[in-house]
Write an enzyme that holds these catalytic residues in place. Sequence first.
Site, mmCIF file in Angstrom:
data_model
loop_
_atom_site.group_PDB
_atom_site.id
_atom_site.type_symbol
_atom_site.label_atom_id
_atom_site.label_comp_id
_atom_site.label_asym_id
_atom_site.label_seq_id
_atom_site.Cartn_x
_atom_site.Cartn_y
_atom_site.Cartn_z
ATOM 1 N N CYS A 5 0.779 -1.224 -0.114
ATOM 2 C CA CYS A 5 0.080 -0.017 -0.172
ATOM 3 C C CYS A 5 0.817 1.328 0.186
ATOM 4 O O CYS A 5 1.333 1.576 -0.964
ATOM 5 C CB CYS A 5 -0.992 -0.165 1.267
ATOM 6 S SG CYS A 5 -2.435 1.056 0.772
ATOM 7 N N ARG A 41 -12.539 5.810 -0.433
ATOM 8 C CA ARG A 41 -11.614 4.752 0.126
ATOM 9 C C ARG A 41 -12.025 3.445 -0.305
ATOM 10 O O ARG A 41 -13.256 3.032 -0.239
ATOM 11 C CB ARG A 41 -11.484 4.721 1.398
ATOM 12 C CG ARG A 41 -10.495 6.055 2.196
ATOM 13 C CD ARG A 41 -10.097 5.857 3.451
ATOM 14 N NE ARG A 41 -8.753 4.907 3.547
ATOM 15 C CZ ARG A 41 -7.874 5.437 3.313
ATOM 16 N NH1 ARG A 41 -7.632 6.779 3.063
ATOM 17 N NH2 ARG A 41 -6.778 4.933 3.568
ATOM 18 N N HIS A 47 -3.025 -5.845 2.886
ATOM 19 C CA HIS A 47 -2.638 -5.816 4.323
ATOM 20 C C HIS A 47 -3.334 -7.001 4.851
ATOM 21 O O HIS A 47 -3.981 -7.815 4.266
ATOM 22 C CB HIS A 47 -3.346 -4.480 4.941
ATOM 23 C CG HIS A 47 -2.896 -3.239 4.600
ATOM 24 N ND1 HIS A 47 -1.553 -2.790 5.182
ATOM 25 C CD2 HIS A 47 -3.332 -2.357 3.772
ATOM 26 C CE1 HIS A 47 -1.526 -1.592 4.499
ATOM 27 N NE2 HIS A 47 -2.473 -1.196 3.692
HETATM 28 N N1 GLN Z 1 -1.963 6.949 2.235
HETATM 29 C C1 GLN Z 1 -2.281 5.744 1.171
HETATM 30 C C2 GLN Z 1 -3.712 5.769 0.614
HETATM 31 O O1 GLN Z 1 -4.657 6.199 1.179
HETATM 32 C C3 GLN Z 1 -1.996 4.362 1.522
HETATM 33 C C4 GLN Z 1 -2.706 3.941 2.653
HETATM 34 C C5 GLN Z 1 -2.410 2.521 3.201
HETATM 35 O O2 GLN Z 1 -0.884 2.405 3.569
HETATM 36 N N2 GLN Z 1 -3.155 1.705 3.608
HETATM 37 O O3 GLN Z 1 -3.825 5.364 -0.429
#
Ligand code: GLN
Length: 244
Positions: free
Chosen positions: A94, A128, A195
């Site tokens: 990520c 998101r 993750h």
């Molecule tokens: N900040 C980045 C995004 O929002 C990565 C987020 C993360 O590592 N989960 O895409």
Amino acid sequence: MKFTIGWLYADLMNIYGDRGNILTLLRRAEWHGLESSVVELGRGATSQMDGVDVFFFGGGQDREQALIYDDLRDFKHESLQKAVADGAQVLAVCGGYQLLGHYYQTGDGERYDGIGLIDVRTEAGKKRFIGDVIVQTALEGLAPSTLVGFENHSGRTFLGPNAKPLGTVLKGHGNNGSDHHEGCIQGGVIGTYMHGSLLPKNPQLADHLIAAALRRRGGGALSHLDDSLELAAHDWILQRAQRR
Ligand code: GLN
């Protein structure tokens, strides 16, 4: 044989269970008869990048990425590039995946320059992407050929011609929610949005990284381990995804 894991920014880029990837690599390397250790590669100049077999670069919110992207360029880029050219492997998740690319642009339009180790670029979208991810991987010889994980990101990542997808999305959003690709493979670098943490439920990928890293030192095939517990967890996520 020694086996060394290099953990980039363990204090800042480590969310949604990313630490579990370090524990999995350490333990599996030991179970394969290797003498495993981990070096933490925090901010600032370091001489500890040499001799690392597998680098791990976890995820982080925009705030944490802002705290490290300069350091990555100024103090880690050159030795990371040299290590990868020499056969070391990298697993980046990520936020780490995004900063190994050309850039990450936040939802507010701020651009964090990446190091271009992989041919990808990322721009945040409004919504998101959160939830389970199931991927049919393109990595040869992996059994099972599915990977399971959890994603939570605003970034939409697009691959350039030099980067190949880690796999096809069977469930979830993946790189950008439109091209059905997840992650990337370029040389010894694997980037992913998964993750969870990723490796405990995907032991075949952990062994792929360990074996690939040892190949440059004449390391051969790894011993067979009883992964019934890990694969039961893998299958459970597959079934849950199908139920939902
Ligand atoms: N900040 C980045 C995004 O929002 C990565 C987020 C993360 O590592 N989960 O895409």
